[in-house]
Design a protein around this motif. Structure first.
Motif, mmCIF file in Angstrom:
data_model
loop_
_atom_site.group_PDB
_atom_site.id
_atom_site.type_symbol
_atom_site.label_atom_id
_atom_site.label_comp_id
_atom_site.label_asym_id
_atom_site.label_seq_id
_atom_site.Cartn_x
_atom_site.Cartn_y
_atom_site.Cartn_z
ATOM 1 N N ASP A 1 0.831 -1.202 0.000
ATOM 2 C CA ASP A 1 0.000 0.000 0.000
ATOM 3 C C ASP A 1 0.867 1.254 0.000
ATOM 4 O O ASP A 1 0.600 2.211 -0.731
ATOM 5 N N GLU B 1 2.494 1.677 -3.395
ATOM 6 C CA GLU B 1 1.534 1.919 -4.467
ATOM 7 C C GLU B 1 0.859 3.273 -4.332
ATOM 8 O O GLU B 1 0.635 3.982 -5.325
ATOM 9 N N ARG B 2 0.555 3.664 -3.082
ATOM 10 C CA ARG B 2 -0.316 4.823 -2.874
ATOM 11 C C ARG B 2 0.398 5.984 -2.187
ATOM 12 O O ARG B 2 0.385 7.106 -2.679
#
Length: 331
Positions: A134, A137-138
Motif C-alpha cells: 500500500d 503503491e499509494r
C-alpha cells in the motif's frame, strides 16, 4: 521494541587496489570486462540501513545503472524498487514514517512486546506485508515503468511453501499488477506473517533459502561485489529465532520443516560471510555494514528507525567518497 544502541557505520573495502564500488563508478568501457553486482540483505526493519545506503548513493550522484545486476533478499528487494525508480530517499520514508504508522493498513499488528508474544502464542500474524504494498503503491509510489525497463537484472529469492524450494526471480519479468504482490510473497516471514497465496500457490520469505546472495552472484560470473549487510560482519541472526520457529510453526499452520530451511539459509549466510572475508582469487568485494545494530527486525520506533536510515546514508556517502579517492578523484 528495544534494540541495541546505534553506533557509527564502518566501510570495509577488501580489494588491495580499487574496490568493487570504485569499479562501479567507472564507465563500462574502462572496467576491463569486470562485472559489478550490488547485493543487499534484508531482515525486516533492519532493511532501513540498506535503504539509507541507497539514499546516500543517490545523494552523491551515483547513477541507478552503475551496477550490472542487483541481488536483494526480502526487505532489500523492496529497497531496490526505489533505487531503480530513482527515488531512494523516498524509500527511506516508508521505513521511518509509513511502517510504524498505526493507521490501517497497519504493518505492525501488535501494540507492545507483550501483545507480540500473545499473538505469536495464539498463532496470529504480527506483520502485514500488504501495508508495504500500500505504501509503495499509494503513499510513496515506485516507478513500475522504470522497474520493467531497467537495463540490468533485479534478482530476488522467493520460497515455495509446499516444496520449500527457493526460486530466484527477476523483478523486470513481472507485470505491473504482479510486481508488488510477488515482492510481498517473497518477504512473508514464516510465523511472523501469513503464508502468502499468489496464483494458487503459497509462498514464504525468500531469505529462508537465500538470505545473502553472494554465491548466486559469483556463479553468475560477477567479478566485483558490493555487499550491503544489515548486521555487523561478525554477527548472525539470533539462534533462538529458529527454535521459536520450530515451536510455533505448527500453530501457524506451517510445516516444521520450514525451520530446517531457515537453519540452512543461515548456514548459507555464514558461508557468504566467509567468502566476503576471504574472496576467491580475482574477486573484489566492498562491504558496507553497520558497526553495531542497527535496529531489530520488528523495531517500531520511528526515531530509532530514522537513526538507522541516517546511519546507512552516512555509510553510503562515506563509501562513495573513499571509492572516488581510490580512483584519484577522476569520477
Amino acid at each position: 521494541m528495544s534494540s541495541v544502541d546505534i553506533d557509527s557505520p564502518i566501510v570495509l573495502p577488501t580489494s588491495p587496489l580499487i574496490g568493487a564500488l570504485a569499479t562501479a563508478l567507472l564507465p563500462r568501457s574502462e572496467r576491463g570486462g569486470r562485472r559489478v553486482a550490488w547485493i543487499q540483505e534484508g531482515g525486516g526493519m533492519r532493511g532501513s540501513f540498506g535503504a539509507g545506503v541507497q539514499a546516500g548513493f543517490e545523494e552523491v550522484g551515483v547513477p541507478t545503472d552503475a551496477f550490472d545486476a542487483l541481488f536483494g533478499s526480502s526487505a532489500a528487494a523492496f529497497n531496490f524498487m526505489y533505487w531503480v525508480s530513482g527515488l531512494a530517499d523516498l524509500g527511506t520514508q516508508v521505513y521511518a514514517q509509513d511502517l510504524p504508522d498505526r493507521r490501517e493498513p497497519a504493518f505492525f499488528k501488535f501494540r507492545n512486546k507483550w501483545d507480540l508474544l500473545r499473538r505469536l502464542a495464539r498463532g496470529l500474524p504480527v506483520m502485514n506485508l500488504l501495508a508495504v504494498a500500500d505504501a509503495m503503491e499509494r503513499r510513496r509510489p515506485i516507478r513500475k515503468d522504470l522497474v520493467s525497463e531497467f537495463p540490468y537484472p533485479i534478482w530476488f529469492p522467493i520460497t515455495e511453501a509446499g516444496s520449500l524450494e527457493t526460486h530466484i526471480l527477476d523483478a523486470r519479468s513481472l507485470s505491473a499488477a504482479d510486481l508488488l504482490p510477488t515482492l510481498c510473497a517473497a518477504a512473508s516471514v514464516p510465523v511472523l506473517a501469513e503464508v502468502f497465496e499468489l496464483n494458487r500457490t503459497k509462498w514464504l520469505d525468500g531469505a529462508c533459502g537465500a538470505p545473502l546472495m553472494v554465491s548466486q552472484a559469483l556463479e553468475a560470473g560477477f567479478t566485483d561485489l558490493v555487499v550491503t549487510l544489515t548486521l555487523p560482519v561478525g554477527r548472525a541472526p539470533a539462534w533462538y529465532e529458529t527454535h521459536a520457529l520450530m515451536m510455533l510453526a505448527k500453530r501457524h499452520g506451517i510445516s516444521p520443516k520450514v525451520a530446517a530451511v531457515v537453519q540452512s539459509g543461515r548456514a548459507a549466510r555464514m558461508r557468504s560471510i566467509a567468502v566476503i572475508k576471504d574472496p576467491p582469487p580475482g574477486v573484489r568485494i566492498t562491504v558496507i555494514a553497520p558497526e553495531t545494530g542497527p535496529v531489530g527486525s520488528l523495531e517500531t520506533s520511528s526515531r530509532r528507525i530514522q537513526a538507522s536510515v541516517d546511519m546507512g546514508r552516512l555509510a553510503g556517502m562515506r563509501a562513495i567518497a573513499e571509492a572516488r579517492v581510490s580512483l584519484g578523484g577522476l569520477v
